[in-house]
Every structure is written in C-alpha cells, then in structure tokens.
Motif scaffolding. Structure first.
Motif, PDB file in Angstrom:
ATOM      1  N   GLY A 122      10.081  10.607 -54.457  1.00  0.00           N
ATOM      2  CA  GLY A 122       9.647  11.572 -54.972  1.00  0.00           C
ATOM      3  C   GLY A 122       9.479  12.864 -54.474  1.00  0.00           C
ATOM      4  O   GLY A 122       9.491  13.893 -54.972  1.00  0.00           O
ATOM      5  N   ALA A 135      14.684   7.024 -66.150  1.00  0.00           N
ATOM      6  CA  ALA A 135      13.455   7.252 -65.832  1.00  0.00           C
ATOM      7  C   ALA A 135      12.960   7.878 -64.305  1.00  0.00           C
ATOM      8  O   ALA A 135      12.292   8.836 -64.525  1.00  0.00           O
ATOM      9  N   LEU A 136      13.922   7.395 -63.476  1.00  0.00           N
ATOM     10  CA  LEU A 136      13.667   8.030 -62.282  1.00  0.00           C
ATOM     11  C   LEU A 136      14.241   9.542 -62.152  1.00  0.00           C
ATOM     12  O   LEU A 136      13.187  10.396 -61.624  1.00  0.00           O
ATOM     13  N   ALA A 178      11.411  11.378 -63.986  1.00  0.00           N
ATOM     14  CA  ALA A 178      10.053  11.530 -62.983  1.00  0.00           C
ATOM     15  C   ALA A 178      10.368  12.550 -61.848  1.00  0.00           C
ATOM     16  O   ALA A 178       9.535  13.440 -61.759  1.00  0.00           O
ATOM     17  N   ARG A 179      11.482  12.788 -61.399  1.00  0.00           N
ATOM     18  CA  ARG A 179      11.920  13.689 -60.360  1.00  0.00           C
ATOM     19  C   ARG A 179      11.968  14.988 -60.885  1.00  0.00           C
ATOM     20  O   ARG A 179      11.429  15.815 -60.189  1.00  0.00           O
ATOM     21  N   LEU A 236       8.114  15.991 -61.371  1.00  0.00           N
ATOM     22  CA  LEU A 236       7.695  16.483 -60.069  1.00  0.00           C
ATOM     23  C   LEU A 236       8.129  17.474 -59.568  1.00  0.00           C
ATOM     24  O   LEU A 236       7.476  18.306 -58.789  1.00  0.00           O
ATOM     25  N   ALA A 247      -0.360   7.883 -56.935  1.00  0.00           N
ATOM     26  CA  ALA A 247       0.370   6.926 -57.752  1.00  0.00           C
ATOM     27  C   ALA A 247       0.965   5.939 -57.110  1.00  0.00           C
ATOM     28  O   ALA A 247       0.949   4.610 -57.784  1.00  0.00           O
ATOM     29  N   ARG A 264      -1.372  16.474 -62.668  1.00  0.00           N
ATOM     30  CA  ARG A 264      -1.825  15.501 -63.913  1.00  0.00           C
ATOM     31  C   ARG A 264      -1.500  16.194 -65.163  1.00  0.00           C
ATOM     32  O   ARG A 264      -0.578  16.006 -65.983  1.00  0.00           O
ATOM     33  N   LEU A 271       2.009  17.482 -65.295  1.00  0.00           N
ATOM     34  CA  LEU A 271       3.111  16.738 -65.567  1.00  0.00           C
ATOM     35  C   LEU A 271       2.933  16.325 -67.005  1.00  0.00           C
ATOM     36  O   LEU A 271       4.065  16.042 -67.721  1.00  0.00           O
ATOM     37  N   ARG A 272       2.047  16.154 -67.433  1.00  0.00           N
ATOM     38  CA  ARG A 272       1.637  15.899 -69.113  1.00  0.00           C
ATOM     39  C   ARG A 272       2.285  16.834 -69.766  1.00  0.00           C
ATOM     40  O   ARG A 272       3.036  16.475 -70.831  1.00  0.00           O
ATOM     41  N   GLY A 301       5.195  14.950 -71.534  1.00  0.00           N
ATOM     42  CA  GLY A 301       4.345  14.378 -72.602  1.00  0.00           C
ATOM     43  C   GLY A 301       4.556  12.832 -72.239  1.00  0.00           C
ATOM     44  O   GLY A 301       3.899  12.527 -71.295  1.00  0.00           O
ATOM     45  N   ASP A 302       4.970  11.883 -73.249  1.00  0.00           N
ATOM     46  CA  ASP A 302       4.791  10.626 -73.044  1.00  0.00           C
ATOM     47  C   ASP A 302       6.037   9.915 -72.804  1.00  0.00           C
ATOM     48  O   ASP A 302       6.495   8.718 -73.040  1.00  0.00           O
ATOM     49  N   LEU A 345       7.605   9.383 -69.860  1.00  0.00           N
ATOM     50  CA  LEU A 345       7.655   8.239 -69.060  1.00  0.00           C
ATOM     51  C   LEU A 345       7.314   6.918 -69.229  1.00  0.00           C
ATOM     52  O   LEU A 345       7.652   6.220 -68.489  1.00  0.00           O
ATOM     53  N   LEU A 346       6.713   6.782 -70.288  1.00  0.00           N
ATOM     54  CA  LEU A 346       6.268   5.642 -70.801  1.00  0.00           C
ATOM     55  C   LEU A 346       7.285   4.686 -71.467  1.00  0.00           C
ATOM     56  O   LEU A 346       8.338   5.282 -72.067  1.00  0.00           O
ATOM     57  N   MET A 380      -1.871  10.290 -72.314  1.00  0.00           N
ATOM     58  CA  MET A 380      -1.721   9.184 -71.498  1.00  0.00           C
ATOM     59  C   MET A 380      -2.937   9.296 -70.610  1.00  0.00           C
ATOM     60  O   MET A 380      -3.437  10.280 -69.978  1.00  0.00           O
ATOM     61  N   LEU A 411      -0.731   7.167 -66.459  1.00  0.00           N
ATOM     62  CA  LEU A 411       0.420   8.365 -66.148  1.00  0.00           C
ATOM     63  C   LEU A 411       0.849   8.079 -64.560  1.00  0.00           C
ATOM     64  O   LEU A 411       2.076   7.885 -64.264  1.00  0.00           O
ATOM     65  N   GLU A 412      -0.046   7.679 -63.873  1.00  0.00           N
ATOM     66  CA  GLU A 412       0.207   7.310 -62.322  1.00  0.00           C
ATOM     67  C   GLU A 412       1.057   5.950 -62.243  1.00  0.00           C
ATOM     68  O   GLU A 412       1.991   5.740 -61.251  1.00  0.00           O
ATOM     69  N   ALA A 413       0.842   4.924 -63.094  1.00  0.00           N
ATOM     70  CA  ALA A 413       1.641   3.833 -63.009  1.00  0.00           C
ATOM     71  C   ALA A 413       2.757   3.913 -63.461  1.00  0.00           C
ATOM     72  O   ALA A 413       3.764   3.556 -63.139  1.00  0.00           O
ATOM     73  N   ALA A 414       3.262   4.864 -64.590  1.00  0.00           N
ATOM     74  CA  ALA A 414       4.541   5.113 -65.162  1.00  0.00           C
ATOM     75  C   ALA A 414       5.344   5.793 -64.161  1.00  0.00           C
ATOM     76  O   ALA A 414       6.593   5.473 -63.982  1.00  0.00           O
ATOM     77  N   LEU A 415       4.723   6.703 -63.212  1.00  0.00           N
ATOM     78  CA  LEU A 415       5.299   7.553 -62.486  1.00  0.00           C
ATOM     79  C   LEU A 415       5.853   6.470 -61.234  1.00  0.00           C
ATOM     80  O   LEU A 415       6.753   6.603 -60.792  1.00  0.00           O
ATOM     81  N   ALA A 416       4.748   5.603 -60.911  1.00  0.00           N
ATOM     82  CA  ALA A 416       5.174   4.808 -59.909  1.00  0.00           C
ATOM     83  C   ALA A 416       6.312   3.819 -60.164  1.00  0.00           C
ATOM     84  O   ALA A 416       7.278   3.642 -59.484  1.00  0.00           O
ATOM     85  N   ALA A 433       8.599   4.453 -62.504  1.00  0.00           N
ATOM     86  CA  ALA A 433       9.765   5.316 -62.521  1.00  0.00           C
ATOM     87  C   ALA A 433      10.387   5.669 -61.191  1.00  0.00           C
ATOM     88  O   ALA A 433      11.843   5.669 -61.065  1.00  0.00           O
ATOM     89  N   LEU A 434       9.637   5.760 -60.308  1.00  0.00           N
ATOM     90  CA  LEU A 434      10.117   6.223 -58.859  1.00  0.00           C
ATOM     91  C   LEU A 434      10.583   5.111 -58.059  1.00  0.00           C
ATOM     92  O   LEU A 434      11.293   5.086 -56.940  1.00  0.00           O
TER      93      LEU A 434
END
Lengths: 174, 96
Positions: A29, A111-112, A115-116, A119, A134, A162, A165-166, A170-171, A173-174, B7, B12-17, B19-20
């Motif tokens: 990250g 997903a990576l 996330a990147r 970030l 995290a 946070r 990023l939200r 949004g969601d 990343l889930l 979220m 959020l932090e778990a999803a980030l971790a 994903a990374l």
C-alpha cells in the motif's frame, strides 16, 4: 530481539513469520511501485538483522521499530521512483503475472488495484496511519511512535483517512 | 444495488488488509530470500577484503618497490657532485 542480537537465525525466521505478512501488505500500500514490496520487505529484515544489537526495548516495541525501518525505506524508494518517473526511466508498465493460477487471482488483483487507487488519493500521513492500523492492528500510540506525533493527531489522521477512503470507494472493497 | 449501511471502521480496515495481501501470508519465500542474503552479507566483507588483497597486494608491492628504487637513484644523482655524475655518465657512454 535478544536472540536476534545474539545472531540466532531461527529467531530471524520467527520474526519474518510474525511480521512478514503485515509488512508485505503495508509496503504494497505504501510503495509507488508495488512490485518492489518484496524487495523492500527483504531489505527491511536485513536492516533489522544488522541493527538488532542497537535495538533498545525501552524506546520502542519490536513491531514499532521494524515498521519504522520499513517506512523509512519505503519513503526513500518512493522518492527514487518519483525521480525515475520524472526522468522517464521508470515509465514501463508493470509486467503481467504469468505464473499458473494468475487468472484465478484476477479478482484479488482487481481488489488490490482498487485498494491502491483509493490509498493513492489520500494524503501521505493519512495513508500511512490507515495502513498501519489496517495491516498491523497497532494501537494509536504505537502508530504515533512509528510516524512521529501524538496519539491524538494519529486518531485525527485515521478518522480523515477512513472518511476519505469511504467517500472514494464506497463499499467497493467488500 | 449499494449497501445502505456505511462500512464500519473494522470492516473497512479488514477489507483493505485483505485486498492488499493476496499471498502475503506465505512467508516461506521471503524467509528463504532473507536468510540467503544474510548468509551472503555475512561472508562478503571478509571475502571481498581477501580478494582485493590477493589480487592487488603483490602488484602494489612491486609498484612501491620500483618507486623506492627510482627515488633512491634520483637521490644519489641529485645529492652527489654534478661532475661525479657526469663522469659516471661518460664512463657508461664510453662503455657503449
């Protein structure tokens, strides 16, 4: 850490097992060129090994110390990468992963990437604080010890990170 | 369709971790690479010093000896009387 300072390689292997996964995620990250994460992770552990005799448990916990080393290396590498990109020396796209099973990890890579991207849009200190929380589940005080600053300031960084990023992701990343 | 619930911080932090870290939990390759480099780094300083000395020490010694010899010759010629030197040169010249 005492065993490490005494030159015990098994202790080093244990340190890598314990901190390696989090460190890799943190560097993935942090780095502008994420394919360098493995290289910087190795460099971090080599620095830990060579500087273990100078580690002072009164000043920092092992994880704080290790992540501080990693952070410095990552900042330094990002500076070099930025300079190389400015000169046009590092403009080539990252090589595709051709290992077997790479296609099956397409979702993980997406997903990576997501996330990147999220970030990368955050200010540096917010990104660092959020990453440390995290991937290492460090306390606010420990994050403050890594980044420098007060726990209160880190808490503010986390709240903003946070929220940022939200707003960006949004969601997704889930 | 989007999730109306925001979220939570932990999610959020778990999803980030997550994903990374595709593949980040397998530390065996990292461990092998670090331990190999540690072994190399431990051996390298002494090895490099030995290699440098073995390769360059005789040459350096020879060079210094030649330098000393040249210095000594120069000193003899400069410190002695000029006529003496000229005599030696003429003797060498007449020998040829």
């Amino acid at each position: 850490m005492a065993a490490l300072a005494a030159g015990d390689r098994h202790a080093m292997a244990q340190v890598i097992r314990r901190h390696g996964p989090g460190l890799r995620r943190f560097l993935a990250g942090m780095l502008a060129a994420p394919h360098e994460a493995e290289d910087i992770a190795q460099e971090t552990f080599l620095r830990v090994w060579s500087a273990a005799t100078r580690y002072d448990p009164d000043k920092a916990s092992p994880s704080t110390w290790i992540y501080r080393i990693a952070l410095r290396l990552a900042i330094d590498r990002n500076r070099r990468t930025g300079f190389r990109r400015f000169l046009g020396l590092d403009a080539a796209p990252e090589p595709e992963d051709e290992t077997p099973g790479a296609e099956s990890s397409l979702a993980a890579r997406q997903a990576l990437g997501l996330a990147r991207a999220g970030l990368a849009a955050l200010p540096d200190r917010q990104r660092r604080a959020l990453l440390l929380r995290a991937v290492t589940e460090m306390s606010t005080a420990e994050i403050a010890a890594v980044l420098g600053g007060t726990p209160g300031a880190v808490e503010q960084l986390l709240v903003r990170a946070r929220s940022g990023l939200r707003a960006l992701m949004g969601d997704k990343l889930l | 369709m989007t999730n109306p619930e925001p979220m939570s911080d932990a999610r959020l932090e778990a999803a980030l971790a997550k994903a990374l870290g595709p593949g980040a939990d397998d530390t065996a390759p990292l461990s092998r690479a670090v331990l190999s480099r540690m072994a190399l780094d431990t051996a390298s300083p002494r090895t490099q010093l030995t290699e440098v000395l073995v390769t360059h020490l005789p040459l350096t010694g020879l060079f210094l000896a030649a330098l000393l010899f040249a210095g000594a010759i120069g000193h003899i010629f400069v410190s002695s009387d000029l006529t003496e030197a000229m005599t030696i040169i003429s003797l060498i010249g007449s020998g040829i």
